[in-house]
Design a protein around this motif. Sequence first.
Motif, PDB file in Angstrom:
ATOM      1  N   PHE A  27       0.921  -1.371  -0.062  1.00  0.00           N
ATOM      2  CA  PHE A  27      -0.060  -0.008  -0.148  1.00  0.00           C
ATOM      3  C   PHE A  27       0.742   1.269   0.044  1.00  0.00           C
ATOM      4  O   PHE A  27       1.822   1.257   0.524  1.00  0.00           O
ATOM      5  CB  PHE A  27      -1.054  -0.121   1.096  1.00  0.00           C
ATOM      6  N   SER A  28       0.499   2.276  -0.566  1.00  0.00           N
ATOM      7  CA  SER A  28       1.051   3.454  -0.859  1.00  0.00           C
ATOM      8  C   SER A  28       0.895   4.494   0.329  1.00  0.00           C
ATOM      9  O   SER A  28      -0.651   4.550   0.232  1.00  0.00           O
ATOM     10  CB  SER A  28       1.159   4.011  -2.232  1.00  0.00           C
ATOM     11  N   ILE A  29       1.417   4.867   1.266  1.00  0.00           N
ATOM     12  CA  ILE A  29       0.953   5.576   2.415  1.00  0.00           C
ATOM     13  C   ILE A  29       1.649   6.948   2.296  1.00  0.00           C
ATOM     14  O   ILE A  29       2.717   7.323   2.278  1.00  0.00           O
ATOM     15  CB  ILE A  29       1.391   4.954   3.735  1.00  0.00           C
ATOM     16  N   ALA A  41       5.179   6.553   1.406  1.00  0.00           N
ATOM     17  CA  ALA A  41       5.872   5.541   1.726  1.00  0.00           C
ATOM     18  C   ALA A  41       5.318   4.159   1.351  1.00  0.00           C
ATOM     19  O   ALA A  41       3.926   4.333   1.165  1.00  0.00           O
ATOM     20  CB  ALA A  41       5.925   5.482   3.037  1.00  0.00           C
ATOM     21  N   THR A  42       5.870   2.954   1.225  1.00  0.00           N
ATOM     22  CA  THR A  42       5.347   1.846   0.845  1.00  0.00           C
ATOM     23  C   THR A  42       5.170   0.901   2.040  1.00  0.00           C
ATOM     24  O   THR A  42       6.173   0.575   2.767  1.00  0.00           O
ATOM     25  CB  THR A  42       6.092   1.030  -0.152  1.00  0.00           C
ATOM     26  N   LYS A  44       4.440  -2.632   3.317  1.00  0.00           N
ATOM     27  CA  LYS A  44       4.607  -4.184   2.710  1.00  0.00           C
ATOM     28  C   LYS A  44       3.375  -4.982   3.444  1.00  0.00           C
ATOM     29  O   LYS A  44       4.165  -5.610   4.626  1.00  0.00           O
ATOM     30  CB  LYS A  44       5.680  -4.671   2.535  1.00  0.00           C
ATOM     31  N   ALA A  45       2.259  -4.797   3.415  1.00  0.00           N
ATOM     32  CA  ALA A  45       1.485  -5.703   4.369  1.00  0.00           C
ATOM     33  C   ALA A  45       1.567  -7.153   4.100  1.00  0.00           C
ATOM     34  O   ALA A  45       1.512  -7.963   5.227  1.00  0.00           O
ATOM     35  CB  ALA A  45      -0.192  -5.072   4.095  1.00  0.00           C
ATOM     36  N   VAL A  46       1.949  -7.605   3.089  1.00  0.00           N
ATOM     37  CA  VAL A  46       1.951  -9.157   2.515  1.00  0.00           C
ATOM     38  C   VAL A  46       3.059  -9.049   1.859  1.00  0.00           C
ATOM     39  O   VAL A  46       2.882  -8.291   0.761  1.00  0.00           O
ATOM     40  CB  VAL A  46       0.845  -9.642   2.175  1.00  0.00           C
ATOM     41  N   ASP A  47       4.276  -9.695   2.111  1.00  0.00           N
ATOM     42  CA  ASP A  47       5.592  -9.681   1.359  1.00  0.00           C
ATOM     43  C   ASP A  47       6.074 -11.090   1.106  1.00  0.00           C
ATOM     44  O   ASP A  47       7.000 -11.496   1.908  1.00  0.00           O
ATOM     45  CB  ASP A  47       6.377  -8.891   2.054  1.00  0.00           C
ATOM     46  N   GLY A  48       5.474 -11.779   0.273  1.00  0.00           N
ATOM     47  CA  GLY A  48       6.006 -13.004  -0.365  1.00  0.00           C
ATOM     48  C   GLY A  48       5.359 -14.241   0.463  1.00  0.00           C
ATOM     49  O   GLY A  48       6.360 -14.932   0.934  1.00  0.00           O
ATOM     50  N   ILE A  49       4.468 -14.334   0.432  1.00  0.00           N
ATOM     51  CA  ILE A  49       3.821 -15.350   1.273  1.00  0.00           C
ATOM     52  C   ILE A  49       3.248 -16.564   0.292  1.00  0.00           C
ATOM     53  O   ILE A  49       2.940 -16.540  -0.730  1.00  0.00           O
ATOM     54  CB  ILE A  49       2.447 -15.307   2.067  1.00  0.00           C
ATOM     55  N   SER A 296       7.539  -0.280  12.955  1.00  0.00           N
ATOM     56  CA  SER A 296       6.374   0.162  12.089  1.00  0.00           C
ATOM     57  C   SER A 296       6.727  -0.568  10.834  1.00  0.00           C
ATOM     58  O   SER A 296       7.680  -0.636  10.158  1.00  0.00           O
ATOM     59  CB  SER A 296       6.795   1.457  11.821  1.00  0.00           C
ATOM     60  N   PRO A 297       5.595  -0.948  10.221  1.00  0.00           N
ATOM     61  CA  PRO A 297       5.625  -1.673   9.159  1.00  0.00           C
ATOM     62  C   PRO A 297       5.919  -0.940   7.967  1.00  0.00           C
ATOM     63  O   PRO A 297       6.242  -1.179   6.799  1.00  0.00           O
ATOM     64  CB  PRO A 297       4.065  -2.278   8.955  1.00  0.00           C
ATOM     65  N   ILE A 298       5.744   0.680   7.995  1.00  0.00           N
ATOM     66  CA  ILE A 298       6.203   1.227   6.942  1.00  0.00           C
ATOM     67  C   ILE A 298       7.698   1.394   7.039  1.00  0.00           C
ATOM     68  O   ILE A 298       8.176   1.426   5.637  1.00  0.00           O
ATOM     69  CB  ILE A 298       5.665   2.702   7.405  1.00  0.00           C
TER      70      ILE A 298
END
Length: 344
Positions: A27-29, A41-42, A44-49, A296-298
């Motif tokens: 998501f772009s924040i 900022a990006t 990455k809520a899900v990153d390579g599952i 922070s996930p960001i």
Amino acid sequence: MSKSEILNKQPASAQPLLSVNGLKVHFSIKQKHAWPWTPPATLKAVDGISFTLNAGETLGIVGESGSGKSTLARAIIGLVPADAGNVIWQGQDLTQARPKALREIRQDIQMIFQDPLASLNPRMTIGDIIAEPLRTFYPNMSKAERKEKVSAIMARVGLLPNLINRYPHEFSGGQCQRIGIARALILEPKLIICDEPVSSLDVSIQAQVVNLLKELQVAMGLALIFIAHDLSVVKHISNQVLVMYLGKPVELGTSQSLFANPKHPYTQALISAVPTPDPEFERNKQQPLLRGEQPSPIKPPSGCVFRTRCPLADASCSHIKPMLKGSLGHSVACLKVVMDDRKF
């Protein structure tokens, strides 16, 4: 013959029911107090599952709040678009499917949401709520046929059919969740995604709902994706377990292997935090505590995203991103575990 009867009569296939490969959702924040020309900022809520799920099996997904569990569930069902990777449903890539094809596939993939009351329309009777999928996918079905199917599924999930004309606010939280389960089952799907379906319920009601899901799974041949914070519930219901941290997979294995011998420090901490009914054992058990706060996930840490809280971390963890490695029954994303355990 119903879909569940057909499913039970079919021979087992080598092809998994669901296969998720390298799925990413970003998501772009737009950051507060940033200059107008500053790029967003990006997150990455899900990153390579990646994982596979067979018919009749349950995949448990665990992790702290903010680890990406719910986003993963919504990406699988198509409620949020994927930025990379694919979701293969019985050989068909859902990320590339046209809207009309997705609409048909959604008959076989249903979802149960976390808040049982908020997921029900307060202006509709529970009979209308449960029948809504039938009106959507079978508009030519008569009113009498719909009522018959609704009454049958209500009885199956433990709701008295004479409650069909009542409204959601007249029911308890556990009963509302049973209404949500009935709505998900009315189309006889093959997969149900359960997004923390018992987190807002009392412990005794949680057990009732989980046992109901297990009974329905056996009777109807359902596959389940079960998202939860409570690892004792996940252990009770799951065949395999995926542990997530800041959108990344840190450990994946069979329920028996993962709970008996957790490899990743994060998994070890989560499992050790599960209370036991033995007071003496609870007082004396060694409990590895997580250091600090979740980043922070960001702005996640470089290299291994868990390194800022990991007791095994060293300088190499800051620039090397670990990938899931191991056997088919148990794999872990940790440089130290893989290096120290050669048989793995």
